[in-house]
Design a protein around this motif. Sequence first.
Motif, short mmCIF file in Angstrom:
data_model
loop_
_atom_site.label_atom_id
_atom_site.label_comp_id
_atom_site.label_asym_id
_atom_site.label_seq_id
_atom_site.Cartn_x
_atom_site.Cartn_y
_atom_site.Cartn_z
N ALA A 20 33.64 55.53 -2.55
CA ALA A 20 35.01 55.32 -2.09
C ALA A 20 35.88 56.57 -2.22
CB ALA A 20 35.64 54.16 -2.86
N SER A 21 35.50 57.51 -3.09
CA SER A 21 36.30 58.72 -3.27
C SER A 21 35.97 59.81 -2.25
CB SER A 21 36.08 59.28 -4.69
OG SER A 21 34.73 59.64 -4.86
N THR A 22 34.97 59.59 -1.42
CA THR A 22 34.57 60.55 -0.39
C THR A 22 35.71 60.79 0.59
OG1 THR A 22 32.31 59.73 -0.55
CG2 THR A 22 32.85 61.00 1.43
N VAL A 41 30.96 51.28 1.92
CA VAL A 41 31.68 52.01 0.88
C VAL A 41 31.40 51.32 -0.45
CG1 VAL A 41 33.93 52.82 0.10
CG2 VAL A 41 33.48 52.58 2.56
N THR A 42 31.05 52.16 -1.45
CA THR A 42 30.75 51.63 -2.78
C THR A 42 31.64 52.29 -3.83
OG1 THR A 42 29.02 53.29 -3.15
CG2 THR A 42 28.32 51.17 -2.19
N SER A 67 42.21 64.18 7.56
CA SER A 67 40.84 63.75 7.26
C SER A 67 40.27 64.49 6.07
CB SER A 67 39.93 63.99 8.47
OG SER A 67 40.40 63.27 9.58
N LEU A 68 40.80 65.68 5.81
CA LEU A 68 40.35 66.49 4.68
C LEU A 68 40.92 66.00 3.35
CD1 LEU A 68 40.64 70.10 6.12
CD2 LEU A 68 38.57 69.03 5.22
N ARG A 73 38.57 55.31 0.44
CA ARG A 73 39.20 54.17 -0.24
C ARG A 73 40.54 53.78 0.41
NH1 ARG A 73 38.84 56.09 -4.92
NH2 ARG A 73 37.32 54.70 -5.83
N GLU A 74 41.26 54.79 0.91
CA GLU A 74 42.59 54.56 1.47
C GLU A 74 42.57 53.86 2.84
OE1 GLU A 74 45.30 58.01 1.11
OE2 GLU A 74 43.63 58.93 0.01
#
Length: 142
Positions: A20-22, A41-42, A67-68, A73-74
């Motif tokens: 999720a932090s990706t 998403v995990t 996108s960067l 998660r958002e």
Amino acid sequence: MKKVSNILDRKGSSVMTIDASTTVLDALRLMDDMNIGSVVVTDEGKYVGLLTERDYARKVILRGKSSLETSVREIMSTDLPPIIPENSVETCMHIMSENNIRYLPVFKNDQLCGIISINDLVTETILTHEETIEQLRSYIQS
């Protein structure tokens, strides 16, 4: 009547996952590399949602986000109706149509066991029709 389990048997149940932090950009790169329209998403290895191309278009581009700098998660979809392998293809088509969605997470014993798309449902429907046609041809010829 064909079921979700038939789809998963045909296409497999492996899913591509990201944390999720990706960043959204990294997720999009993965989706492009794998030629897929969604990714699971995990968070700490547990399913928390699904990121789709539609999420990106509506929640990043249209809202002027980067996108960067935006994490998956958002913007991920978290309210997708869960289904089970025993659900029928027709039931899934109704769920997708009523909710205007293109992907459904499949759970067995509260564990994610696959993702099905509207394309999977269309393919399964076509295969079912082809089987019926072949059976009718055989019946007529005998």
